[in-house]
Motif scaffolding. Structure first.
Motif, PDB file in Angstrom:
ATOM      1  N   THR A 221      -6.093  -2.391  -6.674  1.00 42.86           N
ATOM      2  CA  THR A 221      -6.524  -3.347  -5.657  1.00 42.86           C
ATOM      3  C   THR A 221      -5.593  -4.544  -5.681  1.00 42.86           C
ATOM      4  OG1 THR A 221      -8.835  -2.675  -5.982  1.00 42.86           O
ATOM      5  CG2 THR A 221      -8.443  -4.751  -4.838  1.00 42.86           C
ATOM      6  N   THR A 222      -5.042  -4.898  -4.528  1.00 43.25           N
ATOM      7  CA  THR A 222      -4.134  -6.044  -4.460  1.00 43.25           C
ATOM      8  C   THR A 222      -4.912  -7.319  -4.150  1.00 43.25           C
ATOM      9  OG1 THR A 222      -3.644  -5.584  -2.125  1.00 43.25           O
ATOM     10  CG2 THR A 222      -2.169  -4.639  -3.777  1.00 43.25           C
ATOM     11  N   LYS A 223      -4.241  -8.440  -4.337  1.00 36.52           N
ATOM     12  CA  LYS A 223      -4.883  -9.741  -4.214  1.00 36.52           C
ATOM     13  C   LYS A 223      -5.179 -10.093  -2.762  1.00 36.52           C
ATOM     14  CE  LYS A 223      -2.765 -11.544  -8.426  1.00 36.52           C
ATOM     15  NZ  LYS A 223      -1.805 -12.508  -9.009  1.00 36.52           N
ATOM     16  N   ASN A 224      -6.251 -10.851  -2.591  1.00 31.18           N
ATOM     17  CA  ASN A 224      -6.647 -11.341  -1.283  1.00 31.18           C
ATOM     18  C   ASN A 224      -6.887 -12.841  -1.363  1.00 31.18           C
ATOM     19  OD1 ASN A 224      -6.884  -9.684   1.103  1.00 31.18           O
ATOM     20  ND2 ASN A 224      -8.278  -8.378  -0.092  1.00 31.18           N
ATOM     21  N   GLY A 225      -6.865 -13.481  -0.222  1.00 29.88           N
ATOM     22  CA  GLY A 225      -7.225 -14.886  -0.190  1.00 29.88           C
ATOM     23  C   GLY A 225      -8.729 -15.064  -0.289  1.00 29.88           C
ATOM     24  N   ARG A 226      -9.176 -16.328  -0.389  1.00 29.42           N
ATOM     25  CA  ARG A 226     -10.596 -16.649  -0.410  1.00 29.42           C
ATOM     26  C   ARG A 226     -10.944 -17.455   0.830  1.00 29.42           C
ATOM     27  NH1 ARG A 226     -11.293 -18.646  -6.718  1.00 29.42           N
ATOM     28  NH2 ARG A 226     -11.053 -16.598  -7.690  1.00 29.42           N
ATOM     29  N   LYS A 227     -12.156 -17.266   1.308  1.00 30.38           N
ATOM     30  CA  LYS A 227     -12.578 -17.983   2.496  1.00 30.38           C
ATOM     31  C   LYS A 227     -12.662 -19.483   2.241  1.00 30.38           C
ATOM     32  CE  LYS A 227     -15.142 -14.293   4.817  1.00 30.38           C
ATOM     33  NZ  LYS A 227     -16.456 -13.856   5.354  1.00 30.38           N
ATOM     34  N   ASN A 228     -12.425 -20.254   3.302  1.00 35.75           N
ATOM     35  CA  ASN A 228     -12.554 -21.710   3.270  1.00 35.75           C
ATOM     36  C   ASN A 228     -11.680 -22.350   2.202  1.00 35.75           C
ATOM     37  OD1 ASN A 228     -14.682 -21.935   5.342  1.00 35.75           O
ATOM     38  ND2 ASN A 228     -15.943 -20.868   3.817  1.00 35.75           N
ATOM     39  N   THR A 229     -10.452 -21.906   2.101  1.00 41.78           N
ATOM     40  CA  THR A 229      -9.504 -22.502   1.164  1.00 41.78           C
ATOM     41  C   THR A 229      -8.226 -22.885   1.895  1.00 41.78           C
ATOM     42  OG1 THR A 229      -8.625 -20.320   0.575  1.00 41.78           O
ATOM     43  CG2 THR A 229     -10.363 -21.217  -0.830  1.00 41.78           C
ATOM     44  N   PHE A 331      19.116  -0.740 -10.432  1.00 43.25           N
ATOM     45  CA  PHE A 331      17.932  -0.508  -9.616  1.00 43.25           C
ATOM     46  C   PHE A 331      17.469  -1.843  -9.070  1.00 43.25           C
ATOM     47  CE2 PHE A 331      13.256  -0.653  -9.344  1.00 43.25           C
ATOM     48  CZ  PHE A 331      13.026   0.356  -8.423  1.00 43.25           C
ATOM     49  N   ASN A 332      17.185  -1.894  -7.767  1.00 45.51           N
ATOM     50  CA  ASN A 332      16.570  -3.096  -7.219  1.00 45.51           C
ATOM     51  C   ASN A 332      15.465  -2.716  -6.252  1.00 45.51           C
ATOM     52  OD1 ASN A 332      17.659  -3.293  -4.324  1.00 45.51           O
ATOM     53  ND2 ASN A 332      19.563  -3.065  -5.512  1.00 45.51           N
ATOM     54  N   ARG A 333      14.487  -3.593  -6.201  1.00 41.83           N
ATOM     55  CA  ARG A 333      13.293  -3.349  -5.381  1.00 41.83           C
ATOM     56  C   ARG A 333      12.933  -4.614  -4.630  1.00 41.83           C
ATOM     57  NH1 ARG A 333       8.721  -2.476  -9.119  1.00 41.83           N
ATOM     58  NH2 ARG A 333       8.634  -4.743  -9.125  1.00 41.83           N
ATOM     59  N   ARG A 334      12.596  -4.457  -3.358  1.00 41.70           N
ATOM     60  CA  ARG A 334      12.123  -5.560  -2.531  1.00 41.70           C
ATOM     61  C   ARG A 334      10.769  -5.175  -1.950  1.00 41.70           C
ATOM     62  NH1 ARG A 334      17.448  -4.598  -1.570  1.00 41.70           N
ATOM     63  NH2 ARG A 334      18.917  -6.289  -1.967  1.00 41.70           N
ATOM     64  N   ASN A 335       9.804  -6.063  -2.110  1.00 42.67           N
ATOM     65  CA  ASN A 335       8.446  -5.811  -1.634  1.00 42.67           C
ATOM     66  C   ASN A 335       7.992  -6.913  -0.686  1.00 42.67           C
ATOM     67  OD1 ASN A 335       8.212  -4.141  -4.291  1.00 42.67           O
ATOM     68  ND2 ASN A 335       6.378  -3.635  -3.129  1.00 42.67           N
ATOM     69  N   ALA A 336       7.253  -6.522   0.328  1.00 45.29           N
ATOM     70  CA  ALA A 336       6.557  -7.483   1.183  1.00 45.29           C
ATOM     71  C   ALA A 336       5.143  -6.955   1.395  1.00 45.29           C
ATOM     72  CB  ALA A 336       7.270  -7.660   2.517  1.00 45.29           C
ATOM     73  N   ARG A 337       4.154  -7.793   1.123  1.00 47.54           N
ATOM     74  CA  ARG A 337       2.752  -7.391   1.240  1.00 47.54           C
ATOM     75  C   ARG A 337       1.996  -8.402   2.094  1.00 47.54           C
ATOM     76  NH1 ARG A 337      -1.475  -9.596  -1.057  1.00 47.54           N
ATOM     77  NH2 ARG A 337      -0.119 -10.780  -2.457  1.00 47.54           N
ATOM     78  N   PHE A 338       1.149  -7.893   2.986  1.00 46.66           N
ATOM     79  CA  PHE A 338       0.316  -8.780   3.786  1.00 46.66           C
ATOM     80  C   PHE A 338      -1.080  -8.192   3.885  1.00 46.66           C
ATOM     81  CE2 PHE A 338      -1.378 -10.273   7.955  1.00 46.66           C
ATOM     82  CZ  PHE A 338      -1.455 -11.634   7.616  1.00 46.66           C
ATOM     83  N   ASN A 339      -2.070  -8.934   3.378  1.00 48.94           N
ATOM     84  CA  ASN A 339      -3.471  -8.548   3.465  1.00 48.94           C
ATOM     85  C   ASN A 339      -4.193  -9.510   4.403  1.00 48.94           C
ATOM     86  OD1 ASN A 339      -2.791  -6.698   1.536  1.00 48.94           O
ATOM     87  ND2 ASN A 339      -4.187  -7.432  -0.030  1.00 48.94           N
ATOM     88  N   PHE A 340      -5.013  -8.964   5.289  1.00 50.04           N
ATOM     89  CA  PHE A 340      -5.750  -9.790   6.241  1.00 50.04           C
ATOM     90  C   PHE A 340      -7.141  -9.199   6.420  1.00 50.04           C
ATOM     91  CE2 PHE A 340      -7.039 -10.349  10.766  1.00 50.04           C
ATOM     92  CZ  PHE A 340      -7.327 -11.712  10.692  1.00 50.04           C
TER      93      PHE A 340
END
Length: 1014
Positions: A221-229, A331-340
């Motif tokens: 499970t990846t990280k998410n924001g919190r409401k009202n922050t 070896f190189n790795r680039r990541n972009a993650r967006f949770n909404f």
């Protein structure tokens, strides 16, 4: 009297009114330590699905009957329950390091730790942040009992082999990995800093995911924001230097020449080095091959929440050079993650998670005969790196075989790259209705494109060397994959009369995966590297073509595999004490024919929270005690697609109009009766907490795999040796894994300045094959030396992949010893003495027997951490005991180099009883025997870290929420008797694993980093 009646009547009316009174409860929720308000706290009415959340100022309002119970839940804090007796209730929540353990992801939902009846382990973000692994698997090794991880190699970006509770099949033993609900093939696409939690399902609890879960499930499970922050930013920067943990002690030039002279003289041949004066130390090829290599990583995350929505963005970059080859194995790795996530309506929620990953990797030849490190061990130290012309030198014309080459030349000539672009998304809707019902749909998809280029320039490594390139070629290999999963399920959750907690779910799942492969080979290419390759004039092959497509030896150029599943789950808890869970799943797979396409797979588990009973409720010793058990049947369909029907995907040549043409033929031989493997996991365990400080979990497990999918033995007459063809799969095997898991943790807050945690776990494992149903009862695998029989076997009564060879009993000391022993071909004093196992007086291949296996009997992990004022410290160790490794990195030819332990060789009666004589003559000393099998047990200090966080007064001036600097060392030291590069690497093959042909070692790395929160 009348007065008393009126009083009783008023009292009765007041009681009735109070029982039915509804209050509008308001209040504020704060942090118990800092006093800060907590926005986004979940508040629910116990026994219902009704609830609310605190706003940006920590305030809440909810209508609730007097006497009901409000439950306050907030990530990172202990849950709190409050009985409603007034209209104003202010609550303070205390932080809890155990909260992530309390909320457990179990598949299509969550449970509290108290409710879980299966063997489920959680690794939280705090643990991952402490370890700062390059790959997530490194954070699981030793942290979770029953999970064993080995790396294919220590090279940058190398994949890992994950095994949950042993090796259950001779085929694909990988667990199912789900990232925010979607299937991923490996964990390399995930930045460890993005992870909120990892849940590992080890027993029948995995059955909710069906056939893909037969080898266990890892839920990320990846990280998410919190409401009202407000916006919260986090920046982590880390850099380090890597070096090898070990170099194999080898003979220097003088020692090498003396031993070579001795070997040639023993066979009556002329000395290859009649004059050793001036040879000195010679070339240390390992020093030339290994180097100190840099690595760095940067990751940034941004979180925000509004009243209805949460946002989380993560960006990361990782770069790692190799300790062999440097930038040639980068070896190189680039990541972009967006949770909404957002609340479309009060009872309709939308969730989404999208990850893009780009990886680039350069490779060297590894873990095979003739690899770079294999040659660094075997190249003669008397040979310089460069010859008198300044070109790379070549090994002697004779005496080193056709595989040994200059390793520096191999590194220089390596021209290859692989890059992968992958986008992965998960999107869902959740709708709650009629108080107790909710409906949810999820659509998850992965799309990836992988390209690989290799440029082989014309080059000679030596006379007749197998790596010589006579015609330059350029290879372009492309593969693309797409898969999607659609899940839809309906849930019913209700508590009856405050004691009957019922949760029911029915659903369906559809999975489809497709792929396509294409290889284009161009001959007569010129240039100096991949960036300036020029395709030359046409060079005609037999078909008059310059460019031709290779269909991978007859395997599918494309594939299409599908699953259709229906499932139902019932969970019941009585009074929080007695727990029950049952799952039934019907899975259909395109890998099987019409008769066997669908299978039914039930699982069930029970639990008893004994600490809720009256006789333990007031115990000062036992804070929590739960007994649990589970059993079930889980299917496995991991074989090649359409093996139940004949498919035209083999290779063939045909003649049309007197012209030779390439075409297709029948591929792998079909078996219409092939059906599911079935795994039957049994687990009995308990969880206990003592004094609110000591946590203990123990499990006995037994996992039986029946109807194992194995390759049949067939006659070559039916065409299985044809290009692109192969033997059919049949259901003809059984394997049992059983063992005991134990973990214990102790936490103590000494005072406000000092606290510490210590955790220890171990797992025992007994693996046994109980049945192999082919003609011989044996399946072979692996390789040793050149031209020898496979050294690994699968056979009833032994562990899967055990080593099969000759057992030795010291060395022959005299000719009398040779004469008194069973007849052994070419035996002489100083040679290995093989045991006559069958007692027939002659040493033959029939005397080969069990001489070890690659599966550890016991694995252990230890983690110690403490915080003192602004300092934090973490140490983590892992141990593996009872497994063996085959030493196969020695070429054993007259002029190849040798390890220094050959200085203890036999030179006459009584001089040695362990290392045989050296000679160029024919002996049995190079046959596969326990002489080449070594104890692979080890203890490794995986990580050591010391950090310092600046005080609040400094942070206020800098306007930071957090500023921490740390130093860290990974793979600091390894205690082992094994004499190879690294006892912790393996190719992971169930049959043929644990054979070391010069494994690329895991590097020791020293890091410096910082964490900044804005």
């Amino acid at each position: 009297m009348r007065k008393n009646v009126n009083l009783l009547l008023l009292t009765f009316l007041f009681t009735i009114t109070s029982l039915g009174q509804t209050l509008n409860v308001t209040g504020v929720v704060k942090d118990a330590t800092t006093g800060e308000v907590l926005p986004g706290v979940s508040i629910s009415i116990k026994g219902t699905t009704l609830g609310t959340e605190t706003d940006f100022d920590g305030l809440y309002s909810i209508k609730v009957d007097k006497g009901a119970t409000l439950v306050f839940n907030y990530l990172g804090y202990q849950k709190k329950e409050v009985v409603v007796n007034e209209s104003t209730i202010n609550v303070s929540l205390s932080e809890s390091a155990e909260t992530l353990d309390e909320i457990v992801v179990i598949g299509y939902g969550t449970q509290t730790k108290k409710e879980v009846t299966g063997a489920v382990t959680v690794v939280g973000s705090a643990t991952i942040e402490d370890l700062k692994p390059t790959r997530i698997e490194q954070a699981l090794q030793g942290q979770v009992a029953g999970v064993n991880i080995t790396q294919n190699s220590g090279s940058p970006g190398a994949a890992s082999n994950i095994r949950i509770r042993g090796v259950s099949t001779n085929g694909d033993s990988r667990p199912l990995i789900l990232l925010d609900g979607r299937v991923i093939e490996d964990l390399s696409v995930v930045n460890p800093s993005d992870i909120e939690s990892i849940n590992i399902l080890k027993d029948a609890a995995a059955g909710i995911y069906g056939v893909r879960a037969a080898n266990g499930v890892i839920l990320v499970t990846t990280k998410n924001g919190r409401k009202n922050t407000e916006f919260k930013s986090m920046l982590n920067i880390e850099g380090g230097l890597q070096q090898t943990t070990r170099k194999i002690p080898l003979l220097n030039a003088t020692e090498y020449a003396l031993l070579a002279n001795e070997a040639f003289a023993a066979n009556g041949e002329s000395l290859p080095f009649p004059n050793i004066t001036g040879l000195g130390q010679g070339t240390n090829w390992q020093d030339q091959a290994f180097e100190t290599a840099p690595t760095y990583s940067i990751d940034y995350s941004l979180n925000k929440g509004t009243e209805k929505s949460t946002y989380s963005l993560g960006l990361s970059v990782l770069s790692q050079d190799g300790i062999v080859g440097g930038a040639k194995s980068n070896f190189n790795r680039r990541n972009a993650r967006f949770n909404f996530n957002t609340d479309i309506l009060e009872n309709l929620k939308f969730t989404s998670s999208t990850i893009y990953t780009n990886t680039n990797k350069k490779n060297l030849i590894e873990n095979t005969l003739g690899s770079v490190l294999f040659n660094a061990v075997n190249m003669p130290p008397t040979t310089p790196v460069f010859d008198t012309n300044g070109d790379f030198s070549q090994p002697p014309v004779t005496g080193t075989g056709i595989e040994v080459a200059n390793p520096l030349a191999q590194i220089d000539q390596a021209q290859n790259r692989t890059w992968v672009n992958k986008i992965s998304g998960s999107y869902g809707l959740n709708y709650k209705f009629l108080d107790y019902f909710s409906a949810e749909t999820r659509f998850q998809a992965n799309y990836s494109v992988s390209n690989a280029n290799t440029f082989n320039q014309i080059f000679s490594y030596g006379n007749g060397n197998v790596f010589n390139v006579d015609q330059s070629t350029f290879v372009d290999f492309k593969q693309s994959f797409f898969d999607y999963t659609f899940d839809a399920f309906l849930k019913y959750e209700r508590v009856y009369k405050d004691v009957h907690d019922v949760k029911a779910m029915i659903g369906t799942s559809v999975f489809k995966t497709t792929g396509r492969f294409e290889t284009i080979l161009t001959s007569n290419a010129t240039g100096t590297n991949l960036n300036d390759v020029v395709l030359g004039a046409p060079v005609l092959n037999g078909n008059g073509l310059e460019i031709f497509r290779n269909n991978n030896n007859g395997s599918n150029l494309s594939f299409d595999s599908r699953l259709l599943s229906y499932f139902a789950r019932l969970q019941y808890a009585y009074d929080g004490k007695y727990l029950f869970s049952a799952v039934i799943r019907r899975d259909g797979s395109s890998n099987f024919g019409p008769k066997n396409k669908f299978g039914y797979f039930p699982t069930a588990s029970v639990g008893w929270v004994a600490s809720e009973e009256d006789f333990l409720k007031d115990s000062k010793l036992i804070s929590f005690l739960k007994l649990r058990a589970s059993y079930g049947i889980i299917g496995n369909d991991r074989i090649g697609g359409f093996r139940f029907v004949s498919v035209l995907n083999g290779e063939a040549e045909y003649v049309f109009n007197n012209q030779l043409a390439q075409g297709l033929a029948i591929g792998p031989i079909a078996n219409p009766e092939v059906r599911w493997e079935q795994q039957k996991p049994l687990d009995i365990g308990f969880d206990v907490e003592l004094f609110n400080k000591v946590n203990i979990t123990a499990d006995y497990f037994r996992k039986t795999t029946d109807d194992l999918l194995v390759a049949a033995q067939t006659s070559g007459i039916i065409g299985v040796a044809a290009p692109g063809s192969s033997v059919p799969f049949i259901n003809a095997g059984s394997v049992v894994n059983k063992g005991f898991e134990f973990s214990i943790g102790y936490k103590e807050v000494v005072n406000e300045d000092f606290n510490f945690n210590i955790n220890y776990n171990f797992t025992t494992l007994d693996n046994e094959v109980t049945f192999v149903g082919n003609q011989t009862g044996i399946i072979e695998g692996g390789s040793f030396g050149v031209g020898q029989e496979p050294p690994s076997r699968m056979e009833a009564g032994f562990p899967i992949g055990y080593f099969y060879g000759y057992k030795t009993n010291g060395l022959f000391q005299t000719q009398a010893d040779v004469n008194a022993h069973a007849t052994q071909t070419n035996a002489a004093p100083g040679d290995l003495r093989f045991v006559d196992v069958n007692g027939d007086g002659v040493i033959t291949p029939d005397d080969r027997t069990y001489i070890g296996d690659p599966i550890a009997d016991l694995t252990m992990g230890l983690n110690l951490s403490f915080n003192y004022k602004n300092f934090d410290f973490n140490a983590y160790a892992f141990a593996s005991l009872g497994n063996e490794i085959v030493r196969n990195y020695e070429r054993n030819l007259p002029l190849t180099n040798r390890p220094t332990y050959y200085l203890d060789r036999w030179t006459g009666p009584g001089t040695s009883n362990s290392f045989p004589r050296v000679t160029t003559g024919a002996t049995g000393n190079t046959l596969f025997s326990d002489f080449y099998v070594e104890d692979g047990s080890f203890l490794r200090l995986q990580s050591l870290q010391l950090g310092y966080s600046f005080s609040d007064s400094v942070l206020e001036k800098l306007q930071f929420d957090k500023l921490r600097f740390y130093v860290r060392a990974s793979n600091l030291f390894t205690l082992t008797k094994y004499r190879g590069f690294d006892p912790t690497t393996s190719n992971g093959s169930p049959i043929g694993g644990g054979i070391d042909q010069g494994f690329y070692p895991n590097p020791r790395t020293f890091f410096f980093g910082m964490n900044v929160n804005f």
